[in-house]
Design an enzyme around this catalytic site. Structure first.
Site, PDB file in Angstrom:
ATOM      1  N   PRO A 186      -1.084  -2.861  -8.163  1.00 44.05           N
ATOM      2  CG  PRO A 186      -0.284  -4.131  -6.381  1.00 44.05           C
ATOM      3  CD  PRO A 186      -1.556  -3.606  -6.978  1.00 44.05           C
ATOM      4  CD  GLN A 196      -7.706   0.616  -2.814  1.00 46.31           C
ATOM      5  OE1 GLN A 196      -8.354  -0.014  -3.640  1.00 46.31           O
ATOM      6  NE2 GLN A 196      -7.659   0.268  -1.538  1.00 46.31           N
ATOM      7  CB  VAL A 200     -10.196 -10.402  -2.014  1.00 50.30           C
ATOM      8  CG1 VAL A 200      -9.234 -11.069  -1.051  1.00 50.30           C
ATOM      9  CG2 VAL A 200     -11.112  -9.429  -1.284  1.00 50.30           C
ATOM     10  CE  LYS A 214      -6.793 -12.419  -7.748  1.00 41.21           C
ATOM     11  NZ  LYS A 214      -6.564 -13.093  -9.050  1.00 41.21           N
ATOM     12  CG  HIS A 255     -15.255   0.943  -4.917  1.00 37.90           C
ATOM     13  ND1 HIS A 255     -15.585  -0.367  -4.725  1.00 37.90           N
ATOM     14  CD2 HIS A 255     -14.170   0.915  -5.731  1.00 37.90           C
ATOM     15  CE1 HIS A 255     -14.745  -1.141  -5.382  1.00 37.90           C
ATOM     16  NE2 HIS A 255     -13.875  -0.387  -6.007  1.00 37.90           N
ATOM     17  CE1 TYR A 283     -13.433  -4.575  -5.617  1.00 36.77           C
ATOM     18  CE2 TYR A 283     -12.110  -5.441  -3.830  1.00 36.77           C
ATOM     19  CZ  TYR A 283     -12.315  -4.500  -4.816  1.00 36.77           C
ATOM     20  OH  TYR A 283     -11.394  -3.498  -4.990  1.00 36.77           O
ATOM     21  CG  ASP A 303      -8.553  -3.225  -0.491  1.00 36.04           C
ATOM     22  OD1 ASP A 303      -8.514  -2.081  -0.015  1.00 36.04           O
ATOM     23  OD2 ASP A 303      -9.157  -3.499  -1.551  1.00 36.04           O
ATOM     24  NE  ARG A 312       1.802 -16.363 -10.050  1.00 39.80           N
ATOM     25  CZ  ARG A 312       1.003 -16.405 -11.111  1.00 39.80           C
ATOM     26  NH1 ARG A 312      -0.243 -15.952 -11.028  1.00 39.80           N
ATOM     27  NH2 ARG A 312       1.430 -16.890 -12.248  1.00 39.80           N
ATOM     28  CG  ASN A 358     -10.892   4.589  -8.308  1.00 36.24           C
ATOM     29  OD1 ASN A 358      -9.822   4.332  -8.848  1.00 36.24           O
ATOM     30  ND2 ASN A 358     -11.665   3.651  -7.781  1.00 36.24           N
TER      31      ASN A 358
HETATM   32  N1  LIG Z   1     -10.352   0.840  -5.588  1.00 35.11           N
HETATM   33  C1  LIG Z   1     -10.442   0.292  -6.788  1.00 35.11           C
HETATM   34  O1  LIG Z   1     -11.139   0.808  -7.675  1.00 35.11           O
HETATM   35  C2  LIG Z   1      -9.684  -0.943  -7.077  1.00 35.11           C
HETATM   36  C3  LIG Z   1      -9.549  -1.414  -8.397  1.00 35.11           C
HETATM   37  C4  LIG Z   1      -8.799  -2.576  -8.618  1.00 35.11           C
HETATM   38  C5  LIG Z   1      -8.195  -3.237  -7.536  1.00 35.11           C
HETATM   39  N2  LIG Z   1      -8.363  -2.768  -6.263  1.00 35.11           N
HETATM   40  C6  LIG Z   1      -7.715  -3.441  -5.092  1.00 35.11           C
HETATM   41  O2  LIG Z   1      -6.327  -3.603  -5.362  1.00 35.11           O
HETATM   42  C7  LIG Z   1      -5.993  -4.999  -5.270  1.00 35.11           C
HETATM   43  C8  LIG Z   1      -4.861  -5.339  -6.224  1.00 35.11           C
HETATM   44  O3  LIG Z   1      -5.163  -4.983  -7.562  1.00 35.11           O
HETATM   45  P1  LIG Z   1      -5.615  -6.029  -8.663  1.00 35.11           P
HETATM   46  O4  LIG Z   1      -6.116  -7.259  -8.008  1.00 35.11           O
HETATM   47  O5  LIG Z   1      -6.533  -5.339  -9.582  1.00 35.11           O
HETATM   48  O6  LIG Z   1      -4.315  -6.328  -9.502  1.00 35.11           O
HETATM   49  P2  LIG Z   1      -2.764  -6.647  -9.211  1.00 35.11           P
HETATM   50  O7  LIG Z   1      -2.537  -6.953  -7.774  1.00 35.11           O
HETATM   51  O8  LIG Z   1      -1.982  -5.575  -9.878  1.00 35.11           O
HETATM   52  O9  LIG Z   1      -2.548  -7.954 -10.090  1.00 35.11           O
HETATM   53  C9  LIG Z   1      -3.172  -9.178  -9.809  1.00 35.11           C
HETATM   54  C10 LIG Z   1      -2.798 -10.146 -10.927  1.00 35.11           C
HETATM   55  O10 LIG Z   1      -1.397 -10.451 -10.876  1.00 35.11           O
HETATM   56  C11 LIG Z   1      -1.210 -11.851 -10.754  1.00 35.11           C
HETATM   57  N3  LIG Z   1      -0.048 -12.031  -9.864  1.00 35.11           N
HETATM   58  C12 LIG Z   1       0.012 -11.728  -8.545  1.00 35.11           C
HETATM   59  N4  LIG Z   1       1.250 -11.938  -8.073  1.00 35.11           N
HETATM   60  C13 LIG Z   1       1.990 -12.395  -9.095  1.00 35.11           C
HETATM   61  C14 LIG Z   1       3.350 -12.786  -9.203  1.00 35.11           C
HETATM   62  N5  LIG Z   1       4.180 -12.706  -8.173  1.00 35.11           N
HETATM   63  N6  LIG Z   1       3.788 -13.208 -10.428  1.00 35.11           N
HETATM   64  C15 LIG Z   1       2.942 -13.256 -11.486  1.00 35.11           C
HETATM   65  N7  LIG Z   1       1.637 -12.912 -11.435  1.00 35.11           N
HETATM   66  C16 LIG Z   1       1.168 -12.458 -10.237  1.00 35.11           C
HETATM   67  C17 LIG Z   1      -2.483 -12.403 -10.195  1.00 35.11           C
HETATM   68  O11 LIG Z   1      -2.706 -13.726 -10.634  1.00 35.11           O
HETATM   69  P3  LIG Z   1      -3.097 -14.944  -9.640  1.00 35.11           P
HETATM   70  O12 LIG Z   1      -4.195 -14.476  -8.716  1.00 35.11           O
HETATM   71  O13 LIG Z   1      -3.563 -16.000 -10.601  1.00 35.11           O
HETATM   72  O14 LIG Z   1      -1.848 -15.321  -8.923  1.00 35.11           O
HETATM   73  C18 LIG Z   1      -3.522 -11.463 -10.806  1.00 35.11           C
HETATM   74  O15 LIG Z   1      -3.843 -11.883 -12.125  1.00 35.11           O
HETATM   75  C19 LIG Z   1      -7.328  -5.678  -5.603  1.00 35.11           C
HETATM   76  O16 LIG Z   1      -7.360  -7.044  -5.277  1.00 35.11           O
HETATM   77  C20 LIG Z   1      -8.284  -4.827  -4.836  1.00 35.11           C
HETATM   78  O17 LIG Z   1      -8.260  -5.148  -3.465  1.00 35.11           O
HETATM   79  C21 LIG Z   1      -9.098  -1.645  -6.026  1.00 35.11           C
END
Ligand SMILES: NC(=O)c1ccc[n+]([C@@H]2O[C@H](COP(=O)([O-])OP(=O)(O)OC[C@H]3O[C@@H](n4cnc5c(N)ncnc54)[C@H](OP(=O)(O)O)[C@@H]3O)[C@@H](O)[C@H]2O)c1
Length: 283
Positions: free
Chosen positions: A187, A159, A21, A230, A109, A51, A46, A236, A138
């Site tokens: 991802p 992570q 999220v 996310k 984090h 956040y 997560d 999606r 990280n």
């Molecule tokens: N530990 C850390 O430092 C860290 C950093 C970043 C993230 N995270 C965690 O990892 C999770 C996932 O990473 P993230 O949120 O950065 O990015 P992500 O999951 O790689 O990408 C999310 C993006 O992809 C879009 N999306 C999702 N499914 C899709 C699909 N099937 N087709 C087209 N577009 C799609 C979403 O748009 P919509 O929402 O508009 O559908 C959003 O813009 C986070 O939510 C968080 O919990 C952790």
């Protein structure tokens, strides 16, 4: 559809796919997204102190018909809460926000601030049963190995930014050596590099009637990575969860391995500016 579990180094099991999220800043949207994700079937959520949406996640879990013990709930301690006492107090606050008296996984984090103090707080809460597993996020090989060598509980999870364009081969050598599960953040690389239109992902997907997004996740799953995609769109969420009924073959896995650039698309954790930025962000 059955989501696989991974078994962490302390015997705790964790779903190999969950829901993240990050950047779901509107609390109503976040609450609805978590409700939708639980409805779709996700059982790993997560979040993070940074956040600003722990309370919305807590509300959704309360409102959902899924039992708390069937949900694997992760949060992360932010840099401005680093250090033994601050970290401990902040985790208690996270539990309040999340309306729970235990957490499944708590991660540090970022590898900045007094994270050894933070880790001692995590170890203590782990030993008294308030947290089922502890880990980091990280932490690249240098800081990860240094931590492992100087603590009593080996991190269960690290992570890291992990996707087809940044596959973490070197990190994984060390994580495997010391028994820490890799979990992917980003991802989809948040769609950078045109991931959703990538020709290799798209072409491989066509033969299984799957999207580029689904192939990107399936590749990570078959590489032993935990994924937490996310989305705030339920269709999606469903699409991203529908990855458990096909298997990429060896040749396809090799084609996808060839997309690795070995570089971050987001951030340089070794840069002075990064250490400044994260240390200066106060919650
Ligand atoms: N530990 C850390 O430092 C860290 C950093 C970043 C993230 N995270 C965690 O990892 C999770 C996932 O990473 P993230 O949120 O950065 O990015 P992500 O999951 O790689 O990408 C999310 C993006 O992809 C879009 N999306 C999702 N499914 C899709 C699909 N099937 N087709 C087209 N577009 C799609 C979403 O748009 P919509 O929402 O508009 O559908 C959003 O813009 C986070 O939510 C968080 O919990 C952790």
């Amino acid at each position: 559809m059955t989501v696989a579990n991974v078994t962490l180094n302390n015997g705790v099991t964790m779903p190999q796919e969950g829901f993240g999220v990050f950047q779901v800043n509107d609390l109503k949207v976040c609450e609805q997204a978590v409700l939708d994700a639980l409805d779709v079937g996700y059982r790993l959520i997560d979040t993070a102190q940074a956040y600003g949406n722990e309370a919305a996640v807590g509300k959704a879990i309360q409102a959902s018909s899924v039992k708390r013990e069937d949900i694997f709930l992760t949060t992360k301690v932010w840099v401005s809460n680093a250090g033994y006492e601050l970290a401990q107090a902040s985790i208690m606050k996270s539990m309040d926000n999340l309306q729970t008296d235990y957490l499944d996984l708590v991660l540090i984090h970022q590898p900045f601030g007094d994270y050894y103090g933070t880790y001692r707080a995590l170890e203590e809460l782990y030993k008294v049963g308030k947290i089922r597993a502890i880990g980091v996020s990280n932490f690249y090989p240098d800081r990860y190995v240094d931590l492992v060598k100087n603590v009593s509980v080996t991190p269960a999870v690290n992570q890291l930014e992990t996707h087809v364009f940044n596959q973490r081969q070197n990190d994984r050598i060390f994580l495997e050596k010391y028994g820490t599960q890799i979990e992917s953040w980003g991802p989809f690389a948040e769609g950078k590099n045109n991931l959703f239109q990538n020709p290799t992902l798209t072409k491989i997907g066509q033969s299984y009637n799957k999207t580029a997004a689904q192939v990107a996740l399936r590749f990570l799953i078959q590489s032993g990575v935990v994924v937490i995609p996310k989305s705030t769109h339920k269709e999606r969420m469903q699409q991203n969860f529908d990855i458990w009924d096909f298997v990429l073959n060896e040749q396809e896995m090799q084609q996808l391995q060839a997309l690795d650039t070995g570089k971050s698309l987001f951030i340089d954790h070794y840069a002075g500016e990064t250490a400044e930025m994260f240390n200066d962000r106060k919650l």
